[in-house]
Design a protein around this motif. Sequence first.
Motif, PDB file in Angstrom:
ATOM      1  N   UNK A  96       0.819  -1.215   0.000  1.00 45.75           N
ATOM      2  CA  UNK A  96       0.000   0.000   0.000  1.00 45.75           C
ATOM      3  C   UNK A  96       0.850   1.260   0.000  1.00 45.75           C
ATOM      4  N   UNK A 113      -0.831 -10.149  -9.264  1.00 48.52           N
ATOM      5  CA  UNK A 113      -1.672  -9.078  -8.721  1.00 48.52           C
ATOM      6  C   UNK A 113      -0.859  -8.085  -7.897  1.00 48.52           C
ATOM      7  N   UNK A 119       0.017  -4.234  -8.908  1.00 48.31           N
ATOM      8  CA  UNK A 119      -0.375  -3.109  -8.044  1.00 48.31           C
ATOM      9  C   UNK A 119       0.771  -2.121  -7.905  1.00 48.31           C
ATOM     10  N   UNK A 132      -4.456   2.710  -6.839  1.00 48.73           N
ATOM     11  CA  UNK A 132      -5.150   3.072  -5.602  1.00 48.73           C
ATOM     12  C   UNK A 132      -6.140   1.950  -5.316  1.00 48.73           C
ATOM     13  N   UNK A 133      -5.897   1.195  -4.240  1.00 47.36           N
ATOM     14  CA  UNK A 133      -6.709   0.015  -3.979  1.00 47.36           C
ATOM     15  C   UNK A 133      -8.171   0.373  -3.707  1.00 47.36           C
ATOM     16  N   UNK A 134      -8.388   1.500  -3.049  1.00 48.45           N
ATOM     17  CA  UNK A 134      -9.775   1.893  -2.775  1.00 48.45           C
ATOM     18  C   UNK A 134     -10.519   2.092  -4.105  1.00 48.45           C
ATOM     19  N   UNK A 135      -9.854   2.766  -5.025  1.00 48.26           N
ATOM     20  CA  UNK A 135     -10.446   3.004  -6.338  1.00 48.26           C
ATOM     21  C   UNK A 135     -10.756   1.695  -7.059  1.00 48.26           C
ATOM     22  N   UNK A 184     -11.336  -1.254  -5.701  1.00 50.75           N
ATOM     23  CA  UNK A 184     -12.452  -1.950  -5.050  1.00 50.75           C
ATOM     24  C   UNK A 184     -13.778  -1.273  -5.373  1.00 50.75           C
ATOM     25  N   UNK A 185     -13.749   0.062  -5.429  1.00 52.85           N
ATOM     26  CA  UNK A 185     -15.009   0.778  -5.679  1.00 52.85           C
ATOM     27  C   UNK A 185     -15.538   0.533  -7.092  1.00 52.85           C
ATOM     28  N   UNK A 225     -16.229  -2.210  -7.987  1.00 55.64           N
ATOM     29  CA  UNK A 225     -17.180  -3.306  -7.760  1.00 55.64           C
ATOM     30  C   UNK A 225     -18.213  -2.915  -6.713  1.00 55.64           C
ATOM     31  N   UNK A 226     -18.538  -1.650  -6.712  1.00 54.95           N
ATOM     32  CA  UNK A 226     -19.456  -1.159  -5.696  1.00 54.95           C
ATOM     33  C   UNK A 226     -20.816  -1.859  -5.767  1.00 54.95           C
ATOM     34  N   UNK A 247     -20.767  -4.830  -3.633  1.00 56.11           N
ATOM     35  CA  UNK A 247     -20.836  -4.480  -2.204  1.00 56.11           C
ATOM     36  C   UNK A 247     -22.293  -4.179  -1.826  1.00 56.11           C
ATOM     37  N   UNK A 248     -22.932  -3.401  -2.655  1.00 56.62           N
ATOM     38  CA  UNK A 248     -24.329  -3.039  -2.385  1.00 56.62           C
ATOM     39  C   UNK A 248     -25.216  -4.292  -2.358  1.00 56.62           C
ATOM     40  N   UNK A 262     -24.282  -7.329  -1.614  1.00 50.86           N
ATOM     41  CA  UNK A 262     -23.982  -8.086  -0.387  1.00 50.86           C
ATOM     42  C   UNK A 262     -24.723  -7.466   0.792  1.00 50.86           C
ATOM     43  N   UNK A 272     -17.505 -10.820  -1.042  1.00 50.02           N
ATOM     44  CA  UNK A 272     -18.260  -9.833  -1.815  1.00 50.02           C
ATOM     45  C   UNK A 272     -17.957 -10.004  -3.300  1.00 50.02           C
ATOM     46  N   UNK A 301     -13.804  11.218  -0.632  1.00 46.54           N
ATOM     47  CA  UNK A 301     -14.634  10.058  -0.312  1.00 46.54           C
ATOM     48  C   UNK A 301     -15.237  10.226   1.075  1.00 46.54           C
ATOM     49  N   UNK A 303     -18.432   4.757   4.217  1.00 44.81           N
ATOM     50  CA  UNK A 303     -19.570   4.097   3.585  1.00 44.81           C
ATOM     51  C   UNK A 303     -20.645   3.708   4.604  1.00 44.81           C
ATOM     52  N   UNK A 363      -9.326   1.992   3.466  1.00 40.74           N
ATOM     53  CA  UNK A 363     -10.067   1.133   2.536  1.00 40.74           C
ATOM     54  C   UNK A 363     -11.382   0.658   3.159  1.00 40.74           C
TER      55      UNK A 363
END
Lengths: 197, 468
Positions: free
Chosen positions: A113, A165, A169, A175-178, A180-181, A183-184, A187-188, A190, B15, B49, B52, B151
């Motif tokens: 990270x 992977x 990276x 940016x890992x957050x980016x 993951x998002x 696949x929002x 998440x929703x 789930x 997920x 951001x 959430x 995160x």
Amino acid sequence: MEKFETFSGLLAPLDAQHADTDQIIPKQFLKRVERTGYGEFLFFDWRFNDDGSLNHDFEMNHDRYQGASILITRDNFGCGSSREHAPWALKGYGIRCIVAPSFADIFYNNCFNNGLLPVVLAADTVDRLFGELRANEGYALKVDLERRLLLTPSGEEIPFELDDFLRDRLLNGWDQVGLTLRHEDAITRWEKDHDID
Amino acid sequence: MSLNIYEKICAEHLVHQEPGQDPVLYIDRHYVHEVTSPQAFEGLRMAGRTVRRPGLTFATMDHNIPTTSRDQPIADPLSARQVETLAANCREFAVTCFDMHDPRSGIAHIIGPELGLTEPGMTVVCGDSHTSTHGAFGALAFGIGTSEVEHVLATQTLLNRTARTLQVKVDGQLGAGVTAKDLVLAIIGRLGTAGGTGFVIEYTGSAIRELSMEGRMTVCNMSIEAGARAGLVSPDDKTVAYLEGREYLEGRDFDSMAEGWLAWASDEGCDYDETLELNAADVEPQVTWGTSPGMVTGVLGQAPTLADLADAAERDTASRALQYMDLREGQAMTDITVNRVFIGSCTNGRIEDLREAARVACGHTVAAGVEQALVVPGSQQVRAQAEAEGLDKVFVEAGFQWRESGCSMCLAMNDDVLSPGDRCASTSNRNFEGRQGKGGRTHLVSPAMAAAAAVTGSFTDVRDWDYK
């Protein structure tokens, strides 16, 4: 995060097993609220004497290792706490790659990270590199992450393992957050399936 | 198919998984504290951001806060700034924060279970390696770095590389005076400080079932000291009984929750990648002699003799540790005197720990050579409970100092610090060089052993204690 590019750098030795995060960055330096400014406190209790002067008995402090960007060390580097201040301190000092026979899990994760490359090599290879580096002043390695290779001054190629992977990276500075998002929706979904609202 | 609890929790929380990438798991509970969160909140702000699911995150101030008085402002401006930053971040992002004046405040890993925020089957994370504590409830709980904190705040998920599973099976009975702390130190002694790297540990066997929830928390807490990010115990009736009536579980149908919780337990006949078996009856009270928790022996044991260590690197490491600790090769543990004692931390700051220590201290006096013997409850609720039971009086009458809650001398970020050359019997979790103060020497022990060391001034086999 900046992209990890191929570079050549001097090696510095830290000849200790189980170098823990309390040694990498002692707790009195964890009170800052920024991500930067930790480099001068790296290995503080080892690098400095009680009066604040440089500890010349500490091998990393020797003149020949100044300006190093690769740290070579022993088993279980980074054990202990989850403090990301440890990779921040290493980066701040100028380290971009750490070579060791093994790393502690949380520290290992934290490296990716922060654009810091932990390289796992067999203990006998690490041993050999320690020997070469002490025998040859100015000993440098080329780190080629794309090809997953370390190149020695004699041209020897030392391959290391790292899955695609984690490599990608670092190479792409993602940016890992980016990531993951992207696949929002999953998440929703789930959350909906588990009555979280 | 028979599944172990780790496999069940990972499967349920999946997920998303991209081919060739780590699985993305949903995170049910996130604890944050002042030291490892400011940069994460700042990262959110910089990227525009938000949090959430603010309702799934709970904040506490524990690492930096004074244990002397809650009425005075924090003297250290840097500590004060961190604490204020956490409060401001929680206000801005609508996260519940138990500040140091809240009667529910305390160390994250003590208050989470205490408030009913940690449940069986949950995924639990915190920017603190001792998050493994929550595994005692059959939750998958582990420490994360600050980027991962960010995160989780932003996505309520985390990439989690699938670990291998290690069953640590402990049968037999712990002897009188031998505690969960001694058991876990003995386990770490067997595994070594890196023996659990890459693994999640499940503790099984009759001796684990026999432990109270407090004892199980002590065991799971120190999983990370063997290198394992997480350690857990399958939920059972004791787990359910502990959780009944907890604040954050009120208003929900407890019986149906309990049924759901018990279903997380590992199935009969499930597999593990590795198994380590121990007999609890073989464990004696433990004392660490070195500078990592795996450097440990029984109270009747000795520091190692270097010539007996076959591996050269291990010999070097042990030699360096003996030098730092100022111990002789072969020195008996009972031949070590201490001048400081610390009872507390997320490892041993729960009510049961204070009861054990008080039982030993009762009717005795702290030895003349012990300059300070601190008792720091893990939370304000533990503190209040101990006071209701009169434990504070027992400690104070014996010459201990009775403090407010917090992490305190476990990592010595506040004013509770060892001076160079001090030697401390400590119920905390790490005996690293300088952990409790530069030049300080830490011996990890159980609360009963720490209290006994305070009274006698040296390590004493608490199994022979003169209880008054």
